[in-house]
Design a protein around this motif. Sequence first.
Motif, mmCIF file in Angstrom:
data_model
loop_
_atom_site.group_PDB
_atom_site.id
_atom_site.type_symbol
_atom_site.label_atom_id
_atom_site.label_comp_id
_atom_site.label_asym_id
_atom_site.label_seq_id
_atom_site.Cartn_x
_atom_site.Cartn_y
_atom_site.Cartn_z
ATOM 1 N N CYS A 132 0.853 -1.192 0.000
ATOM 2 C CA CYS A 132 0.000 0.000 0.000
ATOM 3 C C CYS A 132 0.892 1.247 0.000
ATOM 4 N N LEU B 50 -0.745 4.387 -0.001
ATOM 5 C CA LEU B 50 -1.649 5.506 0.305
ATOM 6 C C LEU B 50 -1.059 6.390 1.407
ATOM 7 N N ILE C 55 -5.314 -3.722 8.387
ATOM 8 C CA ILE C 55 -5.439 -2.695 7.352
ATOM 9 C C ILE C 55 -6.151 -1.513 7.996
ATOM 10 N N PRO D 140 1.005 3.709 10.681
ATOM 11 C CA PRO D 140 -0.237 3.296 11.344
ATOM 12 C C PRO D 140 -0.420 1.778 11.316
HETATM 13 S S1 SF4 Z 1 -1.420 2.567 7.315
HETATM 14 FE FE1 SF4 Z 1 -3.096 2.290 5.851
HETATM 15 S S2 SF4 Z 1 -2.736 3.783 4.247
HETATM 16 FE FE2 SF4 Z 1 -0.844 3.577 5.378
HETATM 17 S S3 SF4 Z 1 0.331 2.025 4.267
HETATM 18 FE FE3 SF4 Z 1 -0.794 0.958 5.895
HETATM 19 S S4 SF4 Z 1 -2.687 0.276 4.963
HETATM 20 FE FE4 SF4 Z 1 -1.811 1.863 3.608
#
Ligand code: SF4
Length: 804
Positions: free
Chosen positions: A57, A59, A92, A228
């Motif tokens: 990911c 994002l 996630i 996170p």
């Molecule tokens: S905390 Fe959420 S947005 Fe950030 S890399 Fe992990 S899954 Fe993706």
Amino acid sequence: MMFGRRAFLQFAAGAVGGTLLSPLPWKLADDSAIWSQNWSWRPSPERGPITKKATICTLCEGGCGIRARLVNGNRAVLLEGNPEHPINRGGICPLAASGLQFLYAPYRITQPIKQTQKRGEASGFKPIPWDEAMSELLDKLVNLRTGGTPHAVACITGQGQGSMRDLWQQFFDAYGSPNFFQMPSHSDSLKLAAFLTLGKEEPLAFALEKASYILSFGSDLIGGWGSPGRMLALWGDWNAAQSENKTPSAKIIQIESRCSMSAAKADRWIPIIPGSEAALALGIAHVMVKENLYDTSYVATNVFGFEDWTDSQGKARQGFKSFLLASENSLEEASRRTGLEPAKIVELAKDFATQPNAVAVWGKSRDLPEKVHHELAFLALNVLKGNLKSQGMISLAPSVPLGPMPQVLADEVAQQGLARKSLDQVKAQDIPLSRKSLYGFLKNLSEAPSYPIEVLMIHEANPAYSLPGNQVFQKAIQKVGWVVSFSSYMDETSLQADIILPNHTAFERYDDVIGVPGLPQAYYAVAAPILPPQWNTRHSGDVLLQMSKNMGGSVADALPWKSYDAFLQDRVKGLAASGRGAVAQTSARQLQETPEGASPKANYKDGADLWKKLASGQCWYDAPQNPLQLVQSPSGKIELAFQSLQSKELEAGKDEQCLPNFSSIALSGNEKEYPLTLVSYQALFLSHGYLPNPPFMTKTLWDFILRNDDSFVELHPETARSLGLDEGNRAVLKTPAGECIVRVHLFPGARLDVIYMPQGLGHKAYDQYIQSKGANPNELLEVQMDPVSGLGTAWAARAQLRRA
Ligand code: SF4
């Protein structure tokens, strides 16, 4: 309805697809499904075989492993955490769980478009072919070089630390402009603290997996601090250990003025005056020194500047110890600054000093630098505890030995352009460790720039929305000749562009992740696309490479790759050639359990093999490092009196300028007119950066955060009563920077006379499901320049609140 620690963690970490113990998330998902039936663009996949594709990911910078569920191999229907990935271990976050809404969003820009009316008119954008758009950009860039003014080109890119950032930097070095800027980040000031203390400007890393006691100075540990994904997985571990009465489970002490989600779930919440966290760190340090609770032998052996010292001119200088014991840093003074009883500060100091594997963490936001002197105060507390050592709690994140960029052989035009000062640095100021400052750039550009910016390129950044004090961007952009956006979305900043060359979204392109914020191990991962591009978009890296090739000469030589994928493969080839590290395989904890200095044995054959493994969703890692072996400070030791920090004040004998210290931020505005303080906070359930809050996440918001189109501010019931306000009342919130309409939520976890407002609402762009929902605190906050670094810091503003 109770939303307990376990339910929250299950929801956040398992998200929509996980096993949920509370019925709440199911209800929200159900509501969302009903609500979204009216969307013309709702995903309605055909039936067919289901496959899964693992990737990374991007994002945010968290570096989590995810898996996409595909129908017929061509329709993505779900994103879930990858249980084999060592960072998030199957969890996630809500943003990624809603991530497919970015892929299939109606507000995507599906082909290049050009403004045909005046800037800011959404209806003025008309489609143009890629070739025409590219040649328009190329002509402008070539003309500026031909005219000897390459420095008139600037770029603002997002916070990402991946290879795309390096490619932009390479382009600007070869093209000849010093005006390359990134959106601000906490790591900007954190790296400076590492530089002053250890002599290396590299990210600090925290071994939280082995912590048994965490003193969190305002860090929202489950709301987005560091990675996170890593933090949610860790909270899951701590929670499980606690509920099963097993050890080890970390005891968490949350220090902040508001009862945040992290504070509510911590073992103990210590509410203090907002903005006084560094004063408390110094108060605790004072007690540790006064009562001899610090690691005396560690400090005596490894630390410079604890005791008073003599400089190279023979002048007597104050050390950290006598500074801490001076009257201006007394326990009573710490109590006055923080609003905490002296006895409580003593208790915290004794606990921190005596607990094994205790660590202090800090940083209110991933997006904002802090005052460098405050960063140093938190780090100094860890130094007194002896945390920076072999197998200690804090180290420097190891670098990743990727294939190097080719040397830039800047031609004469580029050399002349690079010889100009970047626009943030043109005003003579006494900033001892001046660093590239986006605020400084925008401020100078909006006032009287010493030279014009003819072309501004904006990549994966939305400063018109997400920059605190974003009015400065609005003013600055009026002075720019031509604005190019590479955004995939019609966001607030793209709206101000003259031309938009849309990037693929995160799930349609190759990208990489170099390091994970706060992680002691070296980390590298490649995000491979889960689907081919859905629209007529192009990878911004490919656009940049094509542009460089067409320019020819030294610019083309500096960026020789045929495509962005080829560039990444080249970097991975270099990583493989280093022979360092290994690919994390089946064990989800393999990475975290790698001891310092024990580099894992390479389990890849060559660059091609490593690329294949990484492109299938695995990650490369290497062992943590011993910070004591990395020290490069002037004294060769960990410094608590910073010899690299030279300034006029220091020359004038103000020794505290080269010691960790605290100064409260003097907010502008009249105290009588603005008797309250506005504090903005970030939360896991609201996306607040380049990406907007996707509709699914917005639907899951409590109706005391957003109701219809009004967002709420939190107010202590007593403060509300004194203002004649009650739950749900509409009110005008005003600061010296601006005003907006909000609703009031009575919250006993708020501090008296403080207004708390979440980040992530109040968009003016995108579509009907995102825009006009609530208010944006970035329009109300005040930004102040840090005197050491010139970086913009922001956390509050003076405010008034009255019934609407
Ligand atoms: S905390 Fe959420 S947005 Fe950030 S890399 Fe992990 S899954 Fe993706």
